[in-house]
Design a protein around this motif. Structure first.
Motif, mmCIF file in Angstrom:
data_model
loop_
_atom_site.group_PDB
_atom_site.id
_atom_site.type_symbol
_atom_site.label_atom_id
_atom_site.label_comp_id
_atom_site.label_asym_id
_atom_site.label_seq_id
_atom_site.Cartn_x
_atom_site.Cartn_y
_atom_site.Cartn_z
ATOM 1 N N VAL A 79 2.135 12.044 17.220
ATOM 2 C CA VAL A 79 3.351 12.525 16.572
ATOM 3 C C VAL A 79 2.955 13.097 15.218
ATOM 4 O O VAL A 79 2.366 12.387 14.390
ATOM 5 N N HIS A 80 3.246 14.370 14.998
ATOM 6 C CA HIS A 80 2.956 14.956 13.689
ATOM 7 C C HIS A 80 3.985 16.037 13.375
ATOM 8 O O HIS A 80 4.760 16.455 14.255
ATOM 9 N N TYR A 81 4.003 16.501 12.126
ATOM 10 C CA TYR A 81 5.048 17.384 11.623
ATOM 11 C C TYR A 81 4.437 18.587 10.902
ATOM 12 O O TYR A 81 3.295 18.534 10.433
ATOM 13 N N ASP A 82 5.247 19.645 10.818
ATOM 14 C CA ASP A 82 4.864 20.767 9.969
ATOM 15 C C ASP A 82 6.118 21.504 9.494
ATOM 16 O O ASP A 82 7.230 21.256 9.982
ATOM 17 N N LEU A 83 5.926 22.373 8.521
ATOM 18 C CA LEU A 83 6.973 23.246 8.008
ATOM 19 C C LEU A 83 6.549 24.665 8.356
ATOM 20 O O LEU A 83 5.583 25.189 7.792
ATOM 21 N N CYS A 84 7.235 25.256 9.339
ATOM 22 C CA CYS A 84 6.845 26.555 9.876
ATOM 23 C C CYS A 84 7.693 27.650 9.230
ATOM 24 O O CYS A 84 8.928 27.584 9.239
ATOM 25 N N PHE A 85 7.033 28.654 8.672
ATOM 26 C CA PHE A 85 7.716 29.797 8.046
ATOM 27 C C PHE A 85 7.550 31.025 8.935
ATOM 28 O O PHE A 85 6.453 31.302 9.441
ATOM 29 N N GLN A 86 8.644 31.754 9.089
ATOM 30 C CA GLN A 86 8.633 33.020 9.824
ATOM 31 C C GLN A 86 9.003 34.131 8.846
ATOM 32 O O GLN A 86 10.114 34.151 8.303
ATOM 33 N N VAL A 87 8.054 35.032 8.614
ATOM 34 C CA VAL A 87 8.207 36.076 7.606
ATOM 35 C C VAL A 87 8.293 37.425 8.319
ATOM 36 O O VAL A 87 7.446 37.749 9.165
ATOM 37 N N THR A 88 9.307 38.211 7.993
ATOM 38 C CA THR A 88 9.425 39.569 8.521
ATOM 39 C C THR A 88 9.059 40.551 7.410
ATOM 40 O O THR A 88 9.670 40.541 6.339
ATOM 41 N N ILE A 89 8.046 41.360 7.680
ATOM 42 C CA ILE A 89 7.560 42.352 6.711
ATOM 43 C C ILE A 89 7.796 43.741 7.283
ATOM 44 O O ILE A 89 7.388 44.037 8.414
ATOM 45 N N GLU A 90 8.468 44.573 6.497
ATOM 46 C CA GLU A 90 8.744 45.952 6.904
ATOM 47 C C GLU A 90 7.706 46.869 6.281
ATOM 48 O O GLU A 90 7.420 46.780 5.089
ATOM 49 N N GLN A 91 7.139 47.763 7.101
ATOM 50 C CA GLN A 91 6.051 48.619 6.634
ATOM 51 C C GLN A 91 6.389 50.081 6.912
ATOM 52 O O GLN A 91 6.939 50.414 7.961
ATOM 53 N N GLY A 92 6.027 50.957 5.955
ATOM 54 C CA GLY A 92 6.250 52.389 6.126
ATOM 55 C C GLY A 92 7.399 52.895 5.276
ATOM 56 O O GLY A 92 8.282 52.133 4.851
ATOM 57 N N HIS A 93 7.398 54.218 4.978
ATOM 58 C CA HIS A 93 8.456 54.844 4.185
ATOM 59 C C HIS A 93 9.444 55.573 5.079
ATOM 60 O O HIS A 93 10.627 55.243 5.130
ATOM 61 N N LEU A 94 8.970 56.572 5.801
ATOM 62 C CA LEU A 94 9.860 57.368 6.653
ATOM 63 C C LEU A 94 10.037 56.702 8.010
ATOM 64 O O LEU A 94 11.158 56.479 8.475
ATOM 65 N N PHE A 95 8.911 56.390 8.655
ATOM 66 C CA PHE A 95 8.948 55.690 9.933
ATOM 67 C C PHE A 95 8.584 54.229 9.678
ATOM 68 O O PHE A 95 7.428 53.909 9.414
ATOM 69 N N LYS A 96 9.594 53.376 9.753
ATOM 70 C CA LYS A 96 9.394 51.974 9.392
ATOM 71 C C LYS A 96 9.150 51.119 10.635
ATOM 72 O O LYS A 96 9.784 51.299 11.671
ATOM 73 N N THR A 97 8.238 50.197 10.483
ATOM 74 C CA THR A 97 7.973 49.205 11.531
ATOM 75 C C THR A 97 8.046 47.814 10.922
ATOM 76 O O THR A 97 7.719 47.622 9.742
ATOM 77 N N SER A 98 8.467 46.860 11.730
ATOM 78 C CA SER A 98 8.587 45.471 11.263
ATOM 79 C C SER A 98 7.551 44.602 11.951
ATOM 80 O O SER A 98 7.291 44.737 13.154
ATOM 81 N N HIS A 99 6.971 43.702 11.191
ATOM 82 C CA HIS A 99 5.990 42.755 11.712
ATOM 83 C C HIS A 99 6.475 41.343 11.377
ATOM 84 O O HIS A 99 6.854 41.070 10.232
ATOM 85 N N VAL A 100 6.455 40.485 12.380
ATOM 86 C CA VAL A 100 6.874 39.089 12.192
ATOM 87 C C VAL A 100 5.622 38.214 12.198
ATOM 88 O O VAL A 100 4.846 38.229 13.154
ATOM 89 N N ASN A 101 5.406 37.484 11.125
ATOM 90 C CA ASN A 101 4.259 36.585 10.998
ATOM 91 C C ASN A 101 4.739 35.152 10.804
ATOM 92 O O ASN A 101 5.804 34.920 10.225
ATOM 93 N N GLU A 102 3.932 34.221 11.281
ATOM 94 C CA GLU A 102 4.243 32.801 11.115
ATOM 95 C C GLU A 102 3.070 32.075 10.489
ATOM 96 O O GLU A 102 1.916 32.418 10.731
#
Length: 379
Positions: A231-254
């Motif tokens: 039995v163990h625990y963690d604190l998981c963060f999900q970060v959404t980063i948007e990249q690009g100026h005209l054509f934008k893409t999103s990346h989800v990192n944990e």
């Protein structure tokens, strides 16, 4: 208990392997005669009616594994049953099983700051952001406030943080040795989930936020290792980063920050008597003890009564003449229960295997992950 696909074109390749380990078993006769190895037992007829048989039970200073039901097939239960034995060795009436939740007593360590660092990557090649989290403690208890400082820095000018979500998670893991290797199962339960309110700026390339919440009591038991479960625990963060100026893409990192859970604060270490004498169940042979409910504590184990020590010692030490009979070492009168030696805990394990027929086992257990070539039962 795990379900393993062992091949076979006839549809009979799925097998369920089960292993039941009993950590301890202790019993107490509330009514009737004790069973004797040299005599049959009499019995009493009990008329229909309502009867009460009070008893008390005390756990030793031993930390057994915590109660759990996850992942499926890896339950740890502490069970009460009552049984009325039938006359003349007939099978008796047995009550249903009553399950009592159990939590080991584990104390936090002294407060100690530490820093978690990681780099968020894109396609495992390009670094997107640097993360640094400052935590003020390493161990937390239920009902305690949790606080940490999270700092993030984006590494590219055309990128920004658009959302940040965190989850406080509890991991139940189990593993068992099978023929091919080690079968592994995991269940992850989200205890708390929340989103961080981000500043309303168009180009959020740096972030400095304080994460706060109270560690709940529900679903939170101490971090613990037993032979087949963890039995163990963690604190998981999900970060959404948007990249690009005209054509934008999103990346989800944990990323996940490991946390340790206890159930007593550090300042209780010297306040509670005998707390430092608690042993792990793998290093102790003590088991729970029934005793008379009119007593506050079970009688302490003692040696032979003093009135027996003198005659026994004299018989053993006296010279053996031809007229004297040798001392009878089995002629001691029966000792009262409080003078008997306490029974030692004995673990026992039963192995079973059968074909997994029907959808019931499949729905309950699911497929276990097999790590081939690894023959390891202990964490």
């Amino acid at each position: 208990m795990v379900k393993v696909d062992e091949g076979g074109s006839d549809g009979k390749g799925e097998w369920v392997h089960e292993m039941i380990t009993t950590y301890f078993e202790t019993e107490w006769k509330l009514h009737g005669q004790e069973v004797s190895p040299y005599s049959q037992c009499a019995w009493d007829e009990i008329e229909p009616g309502h009867y009460e048989y009070p008893f008390a039970l005390k756990f030793p200073n031993v930390n057994y594994p915590p109660s759990m039901e996850e992942p499926a097939g890896f339950g740890i239960r502490y069970i009460w049953t009552a049984q009325a034995d039938g006359p003349a060795l007939q099978s008796g009436l047995k009550s249903r099983e009553y399950i009592t939740p159990y939590r080991p007593i584990i104390v936090s360590i002294a407060d100690k700051e530490w820093v978690y660092k990681t780099t968020l990557m894109k396609d495992k090649k390009q670094a997107l952001a640097e993360v640094q989290a400052k935590l003020y403690k390493q161990t937390y208890c239920p009902d305690e406030p949790f606080k940490m400082q999270l700092n993030m820095m984006i590494l590219h000018s055309d990128s920004k943080i658009t959302s940040l979500v965190y989850r406080f998670r509890k991991h139940h893991e189990g593993k068992m040795l099978v023929q091919q290797g080690t079968a592994f199962r995991e269940n992850i339960r989200t205890v708390i989930q929340d989103a961080v309110t981000l500043p309303s700026t168009s180009d959020l390339t740096q972030l400095s936020e304080t994460i706060r919440f109270d560690v709940p009591t529900r679903l939170v038991s101490p971090s613990f290792l037993s032979r087949h479960t963890r039995v163990h625990y963690d604190l998981c963060f999900q970060v959404t980063i948007e990249q690009g100026h005209l054509f934008k893409t999103s990346h989800v990192n944990e990323f996940a920050i490991p946390l340790t859970i206890a159930n007593l604060p550090y300042d209780q270490l010297l306040r509670i008597p005998d707390l430092t004498s608690i042993q792990h169940y793998r290093q102790s042979t003590e088991c729970p003890l029934f005793f008379d409910p009119e007593l506050e504590e079970p009688p302490a184990p003692q040696g032979l009564p003093s009135e027996l020590i003198g005659p026994l010692t004299a018989a053993l030490m006296s010279p053996n003449s031809s007229e004297e009979q040798p001392p009878s070492y089995f002629s001691l009168p029966e000792l009262p229960p409080q003078f008997e030696l306490r029974k030692e805990r004995k673990e026992r394990t039963v192995f079973m295997t059968r074909q997994a027929r029907g959808a019931y086992h499949g729905q309950e257990l699911g497929e276990a992950t097999i790590i081939p070539g690894l023959y390891d039962e202990d964490w």
